[in-house]
Write a protein that holds these residues in place. Structure first.
Motif, PDB file in Angstrom:
ATOM      1  N   MET A   1       0.823  -1.213   0.000  1.00 53.02           N
ATOM      2  CA  MET A   1       0.000   0.000   0.000  1.00 53.02           C
ATOM      3  C   MET A   1       0.852   1.256   0.000  1.00 53.02           C
ATOM      4  O   MET A   1       1.917   1.287   0.616  1.00 53.02           O
TER       5      MET A   1
ATOM      6  N   PHE B   1       1.554   4.786   1.397  1.00 60.21           N
ATOM      7  CA  PHE B   1       1.222   5.428   2.673  1.00 60.21           C
ATOM      8  C   PHE B   1       1.720   6.865   2.702  1.00 60.21           C
ATOM      9  O   PHE B   1       2.672   7.230   2.004  1.00 60.21           O
TER      10      PHE B   1
ATOM     11  N   LEU C   1      -3.393   5.025   4.365  1.00 59.24           N
ATOM     12  CA  LEU C   1      -3.013   3.830   3.606  1.00 59.24           C
ATOM     13  C   LEU C   1      -3.947   3.691   2.414  1.00 59.24           C
ATOM     14  O   LEU C   1      -5.147   3.443   2.594  1.00 59.24           O
ATOM     15  N   ASP C   2      -3.424   3.854   1.228  1.00 58.43           N
ATOM     16  CA  ASP C   2      -4.226   3.798   0.005  1.00 58.43           C
ATOM     17  C   ASP C   2      -5.481   4.661   0.111  1.00 58.43           C
ATOM     18  O   ASP C   2      -6.600   4.210  -0.200  1.00 58.43           O
TER      19      ASP C   2
END
Lengths: 140, 180
Positions: free
Chosen positions: A113, A115, A130-131
């Motif tokens: 992901m 970040f 996160l994403d």
């Protein structure tokens, strides 16, 4: 005889000097900090992804300083594993990069992901996105 | 043996180079540098270091090394982001004479150095982490304010900017005092 006394005295003086100097060296080496040239872990800590229902959460994420993580979902399922950080941008108050969770947030598969981490200048860590999902910082 | 000869030749070549620019107030120069910079707007960062170089009639060049301690680590005195912060820098200083009289001499200076930011983070005591590092450029004016028999005091004002990568936190005014 006189020479022996001198030698004995010299030996005694050396022992008396060496013992405290070893102690002093240990004290000094304990005070000198370690210098780390690798990138520091700025994002470790406990986070929560809040739900639209007040007081509820979708995920609780604990990132340990040593590289392990524990994630609890809103259905009380939990996942633990290890994580790795790759920084694209490293600054104390604003850093970003890629976070790789060995078992993802829900334990299904390895998850990579994007970040971004933000910290307040006075209050410290603030949130970890996160994403695109904004996890709020709870503590360390 | 060969490397020692090379070293001697280099030293001799440098000595010849330096002697070309010899004259009044010219030649080798060693300074103890100190002062204060204003980082992150108005936060104080005292610094100290040494510089060693050569001054010609008009131009001069020095190598320098300085260390600076931030009084507010990570930008705040709360210690929530960092408990200790300091920076180190090494580089070259280029000087041009602006004007000179019997009593004083003023020079324009341009520093080009490599800086590194070092931080101690909370929860990780006794470990100093390397953070931002890059090229720092500093330009300003330095003036001799007092000259003694063997040493002198110079006062300088400059502006520093971290240019590569851009790191605005260390940009700011610098007031320096140079001894010897």
């Amino acid at each position: 005889m006189k020479k022996n006394i001198w030698l004995f005295g010299l030996l005694l003086a050396m022992i008396l000097l060496v013992i405290p100097s070893c102690d002093l060296l240990n004290t000094i080496s304990g005070v000198i900090p370690d210098f780390s040239f690798s990138e520091p872990n700025l994002i470790f800590g406990s986070y929560e992804l809040p739900s639209t229902y007040e007081g509820h959460y979708l995920y609780q994420l604990d990132l340990s300083l040593e590289g392990g993580y524990f994630c609890r979902g809103s259905d009380y399922s939990s996942v633990s594993g290890s994580y790795e950080i790759e920084y694209d941008h490293l600054e104390l108050l604003r850093s970003s990069g890629t976070l790789v969770l060995s078992d993802g947030l829900d334990g299904k598969e390895k998850s990579k992901m994007k970040f971004s981490f933000e910290a307040d200048v006075d209050e410290g860590p603030c949130c970890l996105t996160l994403d695109g999902r904004r996890f709020l910082f709870l503590g360390r | 043996m060969k490397s020692r000869r090379c070293l001697v030749l280099i030293v001799l070549a440098l000595a010849c180079l330096f002697s070309l620019s010899a004259g009044s107030r010219e030649g080798f120069d060693f300074h103890l540098d100190g002062g204060v910079s204003f980082v992150r707007g108005s936060q104080l960062a005292p610094f100290g270091g040494v510089s060693l170089g050569i001054h010609g009639n008009v131009y001069g060049m020095e190598g320098f090394a300085i260390g600076s301690v931030m009084t507010q680590p990570g930008g705040s005195a709360t210690g929530m982001n960092a408990t200790m912060e300091f920076s180190t820098e090494m580089g070259f200083r280029f000087l041009w004479r602006l004007f000179s009289t019997e009593a004083t001499i003023s020079r324009v200076l341009v520093d080009v150095g490599y800086f590194t930011q070092w931080l101690e983070l909370p929860n990780q005591p006794n470990v100093i982490h390397r953070m931002c590092n890059g090229i720092m450029v500093r330009s300003g004016i330095r003036t001799v304010v007092w000259t003694g028999y063997l040493y002198q005091i110079e006062l300088g004002v400059a502006y520093q900017k971290a240019v590569l990568p851009a790191f605005s936190e260390y940009d700011g005014l610098v007031i320096s005092l140079n001894l010897f």
